[in-house]
Design a protein around this motif. Structure first.
Motif, PDB file in Angstrom:
ATOM      1  N   GLU A   3       0.946  -0.893  -0.387  1.00  0.00           N
ATOM      2  CA  GLU A   3       0.014  -0.367   0.478  1.00  0.00           C
ATOM      3  C   GLU A   3       0.964   1.092   0.242  1.00  0.00           C
ATOM      4  N   ALA A   4       2.104   0.871   0.953  1.00  0.00           N
ATOM      5  CA  ALA A   4       2.546   2.449   0.695  1.00  0.00           C
ATOM      6  C   ALA A   4       3.121   2.908  -0.876  1.00  0.00           C
ATOM      7  N   ALA A   5       3.366   2.106  -2.162  1.00  0.00           N
ATOM      8  CA  ALA A   5       3.674   2.093  -3.080  1.00  0.00           C
ATOM      9  C   ALA A   5       2.497   2.767  -3.508  1.00  0.00           C
ATOM     10  N   THR A   6       1.802   2.971  -3.176  1.00  0.00           N
ATOM     11  CA  THR A   6       0.535   3.359  -4.247  1.00  0.00           C
ATOM     12  C   THR A   6       0.314   4.417  -3.612  1.00  0.00           C
ATOM     13  N   GLN A   7       0.348   5.577  -5.080  1.00  0.00           N
ATOM     14  CA  GLN A   7       0.402   6.761  -5.397  1.00  0.00           C
ATOM     15  C   GLN A   7      -1.006   7.032  -5.489  1.00  0.00           C
ATOM     16  N   HIS A   8      -2.330   8.160  -4.955  1.00  0.00           N
ATOM     17  CA  HIS A   8      -3.561   8.355  -4.915  1.00  0.00           C
ATOM     18  C   HIS A   8      -4.178  10.252  -5.508  1.00  0.00           C
ATOM     19  N   ILE A  20     -14.443  19.287 -18.529  1.00  0.00           N
ATOM     20  CA  ILE A  20     -13.357  18.346 -19.229  1.00  0.00           C
ATOM     21  C   ILE A  20     -12.522  18.296 -19.592  1.00  0.00           C
ATOM     22  N   ARG A  21     -12.161  19.460 -20.471  1.00  0.00           N
ATOM     23  CA  ARG A  21     -10.808  19.305 -20.377  1.00  0.00           C
ATOM     24  C   ARG A  21      -9.882  20.525 -19.349  1.00  0.00           C
ATOM     25  N   ARG A  22     -10.586  20.314 -18.307  1.00  0.00           N
ATOM     26  CA  ARG A  22      -9.559  21.127 -17.082  1.00  0.00           C
ATOM     27  C   ARG A  22      -9.107  19.466 -16.648  1.00  0.00           C
ATOM     28  N   ILE A  23     -10.370  18.372 -15.971  1.00  0.00           N
ATOM     29  CA  ILE A  23     -10.059  16.961 -16.383  1.00  0.00           C
ATOM     30  C   ILE A  23      -9.395  16.203 -16.268  1.00  0.00           C
ATOM     31  N   ARG A  24      -9.425  16.625 -17.547  1.00  0.00           N
ATOM     32  CA  ARG A  24      -8.330  15.798 -18.880  1.00  0.00           C
ATOM     33  C   ARG A  24      -6.838  16.456 -18.586  1.00  0.00           C
ATOM     34  N   ARG A  25      -6.230  17.251 -17.887  1.00  0.00           N
ATOM     35  CA  ARG A  25      -4.595  17.624 -17.945  1.00  0.00           C
ATOM     36  C   ARG A  25      -4.913  17.515 -16.198  1.00  0.00           C
ATOM     37  N   ILE A  26      -5.595  17.393 -15.566  1.00  0.00           N
ATOM     38  CA  ILE A  26      -5.832  16.946 -13.933  1.00  0.00           C
ATOM     39  C   ILE A  26      -4.598  15.962 -14.127  1.00  0.00           C
ATOM     40  N   VAL A  27      -5.330  14.466 -15.181  1.00  0.00           N
ATOM     41  CA  VAL A  27      -5.366  13.157 -15.742  1.00  0.00           C
ATOM     42  C   VAL A  27      -3.701  13.275 -15.837  1.00  0.00           C
ATOM     43  N   THR A  28      -3.589  13.785 -16.786  1.00  0.00           N
ATOM     44  CA  THR A  28      -2.076  14.027 -17.716  1.00  0.00           C
ATOM     45  C   THR A  28      -1.445  14.024 -16.797  1.00  0.00           C
ATOM     46  N   ALA A  29      -1.222  15.233 -16.122  1.00  0.00           N
ATOM     47  CA  ALA A  29      -0.351  15.989 -14.941  1.00  0.00           C
ATOM     48  C   ALA A  29       0.655  14.587 -14.158  1.00  0.00           C
ATOM     49  N   PHE A  30      -0.694  14.408 -13.267  1.00  0.00           N
ATOM     50  CA  PHE A  30      -0.596  13.233 -12.913  1.00  0.00           C
ATOM     51  C   PHE A  30       0.151  11.955 -13.204  1.00  0.00           C
ATOM     52  N   LEU A  31      -0.419  11.712 -14.261  1.00  0.00           N
ATOM     53  CA  LEU A  31       0.504  10.555 -15.054  1.00  0.00           C
ATOM     54  C   LEU A  31       1.713  10.584 -15.515  1.00  0.00           C
ATOM     55  N   ARG A  32       1.870  11.949 -15.887  1.00  0.00           N
ATOM     56  CA  ARG A  32       3.719  12.182 -16.052  1.00  0.00           C
ATOM     57  C   ARG A  32       4.491  12.602 -14.520  1.00  0.00           C
ATOM     58  N   TYR A  33       3.762  13.172 -13.374  1.00  0.00           N
ATOM     59  CA  TYR A  33       4.631  13.280 -12.341  1.00  0.00           C
ATOM     60  C   TYR A  33       4.648  11.362 -12.054  1.00  0.00           C
ATOM     61  N   TRP A  34       3.420  10.693 -12.458  1.00  0.00           N
ATOM     62  CA  TRP A  34       4.004   9.466 -12.332  1.00  0.00           C
ATOM     63  C   TRP A  34       4.714   8.274 -12.660  1.00  0.00           C
ATOM     64  N   GLY A  35       5.513   8.957 -13.540  1.00  0.00           N
ATOM     65  CA  GLY A  35       5.974   8.647 -14.435  1.00  0.00           C
ATOM     66  C   GLY A  35       5.009   7.338 -15.263  1.00  0.00           C
ATOM     67  N   TRP A  36       4.264   7.411 -15.880  1.00  0.00           N
ATOM     68  CA  TRP A  36       2.934   6.617 -16.307  1.00  0.00           C
ATOM     69  C   TRP A  36       2.315   7.556 -17.939  1.00  0.00           C
ATOM     70  N   SER A  71       3.552   0.324  -8.504  1.00  0.00           N
ATOM     71  CA  SER A  71       4.751   0.419  -9.743  1.00  0.00           C
ATOM     72  C   SER A  71       4.247  -0.991 -11.125  1.00  0.00           C
ATOM     73  N   ALA A  72       2.813  -1.055 -10.410  1.00  0.00           N
ATOM     74  CA  ALA A  72       2.603  -2.371 -11.310  1.00  0.00           C
ATOM     75  C   ALA A  72       1.772  -1.118 -12.764  1.00  0.00           C
ATOM     76  N   GLY A  73       1.414  -0.193 -12.415  1.00  0.00           N
ATOM     77  CA  GLY A  73       0.080   0.491 -13.603  1.00  0.00           C
ATOM     78  C   GLY A  73      -0.767   1.278 -12.384  1.00  0.00           C
ATOM     79  N   VAL A  74      -2.015   1.556 -13.180  1.00  0.00           N
ATOM     80  CA  VAL A  74      -2.531   2.367 -13.138  1.00  0.00           C
ATOM     81  C   VAL A  74      -4.205   2.298 -13.402  1.00  0.00           C
ATOM     82  N   ARG A  75      -4.878   2.720 -12.157  1.00  0.00           N
ATOM     83  CA  ARG A  75      -6.443   2.887 -11.796  1.00  0.00           C
ATOM     84  C   ARG A  75      -7.123   4.003 -12.211  1.00  0.00           C
ATOM     85  N   ILE A  76      -7.819   4.046 -12.856  1.00  0.00           N
ATOM     86  CA  ILE A  76      -8.775   4.817 -12.298  1.00  0.00           C
ATOM     87  C   ILE A  76      -9.916   5.336 -12.184  1.00  0.00           C
ATOM     88  N   VAL A  77     -10.330   5.342 -11.271  1.00  0.00           N
ATOM     89  CA  VAL A  77     -11.783   4.870 -11.342  1.00  0.00           C
ATOM     90  C   VAL A  77     -12.511   6.124 -10.999  1.00  0.00           C
TER      91      VAL A  77
END
Length: 162
Positions: A3-8, A20-36, A71-77
């Motif tokens: 659990e400690a290795a999971t970012q939220h 929608i555009r703003r939300i897509r930018r949020i998703v983009t920023a976090f995936l980039r920051y997390w290395g995905w 480290s294994a991937g990304v889940r979006i809910v």
């Protein structure tokens, strides 16, 4: 997966087409920051579809976006207040609607929907190549249902091929 290795990242929002555009930018920023970065385009597309479905099919436009990375991937809910599960259709090529679940399936490694006490969670997963031994390595609960006592139906499927 530890659990400690999971970012939220979690945000309550309204499924408003103007946002929608703003939300897509949020998703983009976090995936980039997390290395995905490799998942940015399909994730943004899927999030757009999931939010459009909230607007079209849920009882309210209010929802929650939850991003999870390990480290294994990304889940979006995306969680909403409707307990109606998505309907998977074989869309007519001329139809204007009905392609959403096909889009999620073809753009992600897995997707599904789970009934919760408050409504439902619709989720997608993107698995890191060569890292995931099983889908459980990526999947972590979107939110605890402490005291809920409700185990509703769910829907899940594997998506795109490696």
């Amino acid at each position: 997966m530890a659990e400690a290795a999971t970012q939220h990242y979690r945000q309550k929002l309204t499924a408003d087409p103007k946002q929608i555009r703003r939300i897509r930018r949020i998703v983009t920023a976090f995936l980039r920051y997390w290395g995905w970065e490799q998942f940015i385009d399909p994730a943004a597309l899927c999030v757009t579809e999931m939010l459009s479905n909230v607007r079209s099919h849920a009882d309210s436009d209010d929802c929650v976006l939850h991003l999870q990375a390990s480290s294994a991937g990304v889940r979006i809910v995306v969680s909403d207040d409707s307990q109606a599960l998505p309907v998977v259709r074989d869309p007519d090529s001329l139809a204007e609607r009905g392609r959403g679940m096909c889009l999620l399936s073809s753009s992600s490694d897995a997707w599904g929907a789970d009934i919760t006490c408050e409504g439902k969670d619709v989720w997608i997963e993107f698995w890191g190549r060569g890292v995931v031994e099983s889908p459980e390595d990526v999947a972590v609960p979107a939110r605890p249902e402490a005291g809920c006592g409700f185990a509703g139906p769910s829907l899940a499927t594997s998506g795109r091929s490696a």
